[in-house]
Motif scaffolding. Structure first.
Motif, short mmCIF file in Angstrom:
data_model
loop_
_atom_site.label_atom_id
_atom_site.label_comp_id
_atom_site.label_asym_id
_atom_site.label_seq_id
_atom_site.Cartn_x
_atom_site.Cartn_y
_atom_site.Cartn_z
N LEU A 190 0.82 -1.21 0.00
CA LEU A 190 0.00 0.00 0.00
C LEU A 190 0.86 1.26 0.00
O LEU A 190 0.54 2.23 -0.70
CB LEU A 190 -0.93 0.00 1.21
CG LEU A 190 -2.07 -1.02 1.17
CD1 LEU A 190 -2.72 -1.17 2.54
CD2 LEU A 190 -3.11 -0.62 0.12
N ASP A 191 1.93 1.26 0.76
CA ASP A 191 2.82 2.42 0.78
C ASP A 191 3.43 2.67 -0.60
O ASP A 191 3.48 3.82 -1.07
CB ASP A 191 3.94 2.21 1.81
CG ASP A 191 3.44 2.27 3.24
OD1 ASP A 191 2.33 2.81 3.46
OD2 ASP A 191 4.14 1.76 4.14
N ALA A 192 3.86 1.60 -1.25
CA ALA A 192 4.45 1.74 -2.58
C ALA A 192 3.39 2.15 -3.61
O ALA A 192 3.65 2.99 -4.48
CB ALA A 192 5.11 0.43 -2.99
N THR A 193 2.20 1.60 -3.47
CA THR A 193 1.12 1.91 -4.42
C THR A 193 0.65 3.35 -4.24
O THR A 193 0.28 4.02 -5.23
CB THR A 193 -0.05 0.94 -4.24
OG1 THR A 193 0.42 -0.40 -4.44
CG2 THR A 193 -1.17 1.23 -5.23
N ALA A 194 0.65 3.85 -3.02
CA ALA A 194 0.26 5.25 -2.79
C ALA A 194 1.18 6.18 -3.56
O ALA A 194 0.72 7.15 -4.19
CB ALA A 194 0.30 5.57 -1.29
N GLU A 195 2.47 5.91 -3.53
CA GLU A 195 3.43 6.73 -4.29
C GLU A 195 3.17 6.60 -5.78
O GLU A 195 3.24 7.59 -6.53
CB GLU A 195 4.85 6.30 -3.95
CG GLU A 195 5.25 6.55 -2.50
CD GLU A 195 6.67 6.11 -2.21
OE1 GLU A 195 7.36 5.69 -3.17
OE2 GLU A 195 7.09 6.17 -1.03
N GLN A 196 2.84 5.41 -6.23
CA GLN A 196 2.57 5.18 -7.65
C GLN A 196 1.32 5.95 -8.09
O GLN A 196 1.32 6.59 -9.16
CB GLN A 196 2.38 3.69 -7.91
CG GLN A 196 2.12 3.33 -9.38
CD GLN A 196 1.94 1.84 -9.57
OE1 GLN A 196 2.21 1.03 -8.67
NE2 GLN A 196 1.48 1.46 -10.76
N LEU A 197 0.27 5.90 -7.30
CA LEU A 197 -0.96 6.61 -7.65
C LEU A 197 -0.77 8.12 -7.62
O LEU A 197 -1.39 8.85 -8.42
CB LEU A 197 -2.09 6.20 -6.70
CG LEU A 197 -2.64 4.78 -6.89
CD1 LEU A 197 -3.57 4.41 -5.74
CD2 LEU A 197 -3.37 4.66 -8.23
N GLU A 198 0.06 8.61 -6.73
CA GLU A 198 0.33 10.04 -6.68
C GLU A 198 1.09 10.53 -7.91
O GLU A 198 1.03 11.71 -8.25
CB GLU A 198 1.11 10.38 -5.40
CG GLU A 198 0.27 10.37 -4.12
CD GLU A 198 -0.64 11.57 -4.00
OE1 GLU A 198 -1.62 11.66 -4.78
OE2 GLU A 198 -0.38 12.44 -3.15
N ARG A 199 1.78 9.62 -8.58
CA ARG A 199 2.52 10.00 -9.79
C ARG A 199 1.72 9.75 -11.06
O ARG A 199 2.24 9.89 -12.16
CB ARG A 199 3.83 9.18 -9.87
CG ARG A 199 4.82 9.47 -8.74
CD ARG A 199 6.19 8.88 -9.07
NE ARG A 199 6.12 7.45 -9.31
CZ ARG A 199 6.31 6.52 -8.37
NH1 ARG A 199 6.57 6.89 -7.11
NH2 ARG A 199 6.24 5.23 -8.67
N LEU A 200 0.46 9.42 -10.90
CA LEU A 200 -0.37 9.04 -12.03
C LEU A 200 -0.45 10.16 -13.08
O LEU A 200 -0.71 11.32 -12.76
CB LEU A 200 -1.78 8.72 -11.53
CG LEU A 200 -2.81 8.30 -12.60
CD1 LEU A 200 -2.41 6.97 -13.20
CD2 LEU A 200 -4.20 8.22 -11.97
N GLU A 201 -0.25 9.79 -14.32
CA GLU A 201 -0.35 10.73 -15.44
C GLU A 201 -1.23 10.09 -16.53
O GLU A 201 -1.37 8.87 -16.59
CB GLU A 201 1.03 11.04 -16.03
CG GLU A 201 1.98 11.72 -15.05
CD GLU A 201 1.60 13.16 -14.75
OE1 GLU A 201 0.72 13.69 -15.46
OE2 GLU A 201 2.17 13.74 -13.81
N GLY A 202 -1.78 10.93 -17.41
CA GLY A 202 -2.55 10.41 -18.54
C GLY A 202 -3.94 9.97 -18.15
O GLY A 202 -4.43 10.21 -17.03
N GLU A 203 -4.62 9.29 -19.08
CA GLU A 203 -5.98 8.83 -18.86
C GLU A 203 -6.01 7.60 -17.94
O GLU A 203 -5.01 6.91 -17.76
CB GLU A 203 -6.63 8.49 -20.21
CG GLU A 203 -6.85 9.69 -21.12
CD GLU A 203 -7.74 10.75 -20.47
OE1 GLU A 203 -8.73 10.37 -19.81
OE2 GLU A 203 -7.45 11.94 -20.62
N ILE A 204 -7.19 7.35 -17.40
CA ILE A 204 -7.38 6.22 -16.51
C ILE A 204 -7.65 4.97 -17.34
O ILE A 204 -8.69 4.84 -17.98
CB ILE A 204 -8.56 6.45 -15.54
CG1 ILE A 204 -8.38 7.77 -14.79
CG2 ILE A 204 -8.69 5.28 -14.58
CD1 ILE A 204 -7.20 7.79 -13.86
N THR A 205 -6.70 4.06 -17.36
CA THR A 205 -6.87 2.81 -18.07
C THR A 205 -7.56 1.79 -17.17
O THR A 205 -7.72 2.01 -15.96
CB THR A 205 -5.51 2.24 -18.52
OG1 THR A 205 -4.74 1.93 -17.34
CG2 THR A 205 -4.74 3.27 -19.36
#
Length: 571
Positions: A190-205
């Protein structure tokens, strides 16, 4: 040929059910109400009656028909999901053959067919999104389902068709305020995924949507500020229905509540140090957590039930305009919304220390189309004005000096006006105090992670906590704000009837009587144990309003009251 209209047939079956309930035949009454729904699927009277019976009926075997009946009531606008939480949860437990234990049952969902059945279970999906689960066995099972979904996702074995079930689990997590325990490996992901989601760019696939939903099964996506902003900037038109629903429930609803904060007037600052501590607690965890209020079949005069229940009540004040009702310590507004729906020609002033709690209440009131509640932020100890009725439930025992709070409320009551109070009974809170001592708990504000760890420790029963397992039967045990209010409150005092009597006498108020569950629902299931004991001990005192008599009964039966809910009148 029968020319009866469906609504008339349904009404007749409902009347038959009422007669059967008077004869203490709930199973036969349930069948009559089922027939009412066959005639009119939207019969509000039948749905309310089924809910009332389901709350009290002991079901020992799973039934597909009962499954469909409960599902219909959960989905109906006339339904009461909170009242159906326990019967629906128990029915799901029977459906999946879950034993009465808290084991994780992970093997029961390892097969593809096992998860497939869950994904297509209408009752389960509806239960998850409309209630706060209170069934510990089901909680353990659902945690194992959640873990299995997480495993499959991280292994690349989870397709988009599972988004509906995942979204439902995410909404359940939001409903219970993420109170369920998580493993260390899940926490790291969850900690790693939170960082990944915060860096989200582009459309939602589709892959990104599933990632978001899996994350939201465990943790509040609201805490990801950059993600919130990007989601607001994206068009939701191309999102899957599951993603749109989950984002709206976990992020959109909260955003709309925050927008209401500036519109709530502030009456006074919480200058008392104790009031300040209590306010901080409820800002962090608005309470109570509620999702629905059952629509009223019709509005009634606010004094009607009170007069019927307490015939010895003195004359009530008369008003040319709407009855002015004060609800101090209203929290998230549930009781105010309930009253506004049911009482005819009233104006409610709802006051609380916590602006976040009030924003939740105002949002819910607006969602129900209610406009006669005035939400205001303020301290009970500084309230002014004159009201015909005051309802103060579960508030005074969180003051440093409850008696001073009661006197302040009495000063806001018109002559002849009535006040309803709920206070903790000392005997009923002893297990809480023993638990605090056993766990070495302080009364200071605690972080969310600390709250969840304490709850998990109680559930693990690590040696000497068996005596406290009964706490899990209390609804508040199953949400973060509820658990904190129940066990970890920063300020609390308790009462006996003796202390209650002295407080009422010091304020020159007249005690009208206690209110019990049987009188609250006006059901046909008989009087409470307390009422029965009073009538047996004092058959000539029919008003049940002698505190001296109640004090004697409590001395012989110290665990009779879970709390004291009562009415007083200003002479």
């Amino acid at each position: 040929m029968n020319d009866s209209r469906p609504a008339d047939v349904a009404a007749q079956r409902c009347s038959e059910a009422d007669d059967l309930l008077r004869q203490n035949k709930p199973v036969e009454a349930l069948k009559a109400l089922d027939q009412a729904l066959e005639a009119d699927r939207d019969c509000a009277r039948a749905i309310i009656g089924i809910t009332m019976i389901a709350e009290r009926l002991t079901v020992t075997k799973y039934s597909k028909h009962f499954d469909r009946l409960i599902l219909h009531c959960l989905q109906s606008p006339h339904g009461n999901p909170e009242a159906l939480t326990n019967p629906a949860g128990h029915l799901l437990q029977l459906k999946y053959g879950l034993p009465d234990s808290q084991s994780r049952l992970t093997n029961s969902v390892r097969t593809e067919s096992g998860l497939e059945g869950l994904r297509k279970d209408g009752l389960l999906i509806t239960y998850l999104v409309t209630t706060i689960n209170r069934n510990l066995t089901l909680e353990s099972f659902l945690q194992s389902v959640r873990t299995e979904i997480w495993h499959r996702f991280t292994q690349g074995r989870l397709s988009g068709e599972w988004q509906g079930l995942i979204a439902a689990l995410a909404v359940q997590a939001h409903n219970n305020e993420y109170i369920w325990d998580i493993s260390e490996s899940e926490r790291e992901w969850l900690d790693a995924t939170a960082e990944q989601l915060e860096r989200l760019e582009g459309e939602i696939t589709e892959a990104t949507a599933t990632l978001f939903l899996v994350f939201a099964m465990y943790r509040d996506p609201w805490e990801l500020s950059k993600l919130r902003q990007r989601l607001r900037e994206r068009s939701a038109d191309r999102w899957s229905p599951a993603l749109r629903f989950a984002v709206d429930r976990t992020i959109g609803k909260r955003a709309r509540q925050i927008q209401l904060v500036p519109s709530i007037p502030r009456l006074s600052a919480a200058e008392n140090p104790t009031s300040g501590s209590v306010r901080q607690m409820y800002e962090a965890n608005p309470y109570p957590r509620w999702l629905h209020v059952t629509p009223a079949l019709r509005q009634v005069d606010a004094s009607y039930r009170l007069i019927a229940q307490y015939p010895h009540l003195g004359p009530l004040p008369k008003s040319e305009g709407p009855m002015q009702i004060l609800m101090p310590g209203i929290g998230t507004g549930r009781l105010a919304v309930w009253a506004a729906q049911r009482y005819h020609h009233v104006q409610i002033t709802a006051v609380d220390l916590s602006i976040q709690s009030l924003a939740y209440g105002k949002y819910m009131a607006e969602s129900y189309g209610i406009s006669n509640i005035d939400f205001r932020q303020g301290d009970l100890l500084t309230l002014e004005g004159q009201y015909e009725r005051i309802e103060c439930i579960g508030v005074l025992h969180h003051l440093e000096n409850p008696e001073a709070g009661f006197e302040r409320l009495v000063s806001c009551l018109k002559q002849g006006g009535v006040i309803q109070i709920m206070l903790y009974a000392e005997a009923a809170r002893r297990d809480i105090w023993r638990l605090r001592t056993r766990l070495g708990l302080s009364h200071t504000n605690m972080s969310f992670d600390e709250i969840r760890r304490i709850r998990a420790r109680i559930l693990r029963d690590d040696g000497d906590l068996t005596a406290f397992n009964g706490l899990a039967r209390r609804p508040d045990f199953h949400s973060t704000s509820g658990f904190r209010d129940l066990i970890l409150h920063v300020q609390e005092s308790t009462f006996t009837i003796n202390r209650l009597r002295r407080m009422i006498e010091a304020a020159d108020m007249r005690f009208i009587g206690f209110e019990f569950a049987s009188s609250q629902v006006m059901s046909m299931f008989g009087e409470s144990e307390a009422e029965q004991r009073y009538r047996k001990a004092y058959p000539d005192e029919r008003t049940l309003s002698s505190l001296s008599n109640w004090e004697a009964i409590e001395a012989s039966h110290p665990n009779l009251f879970g709390n004291y809910t009562f009415w007083c009148q200003r002479p």
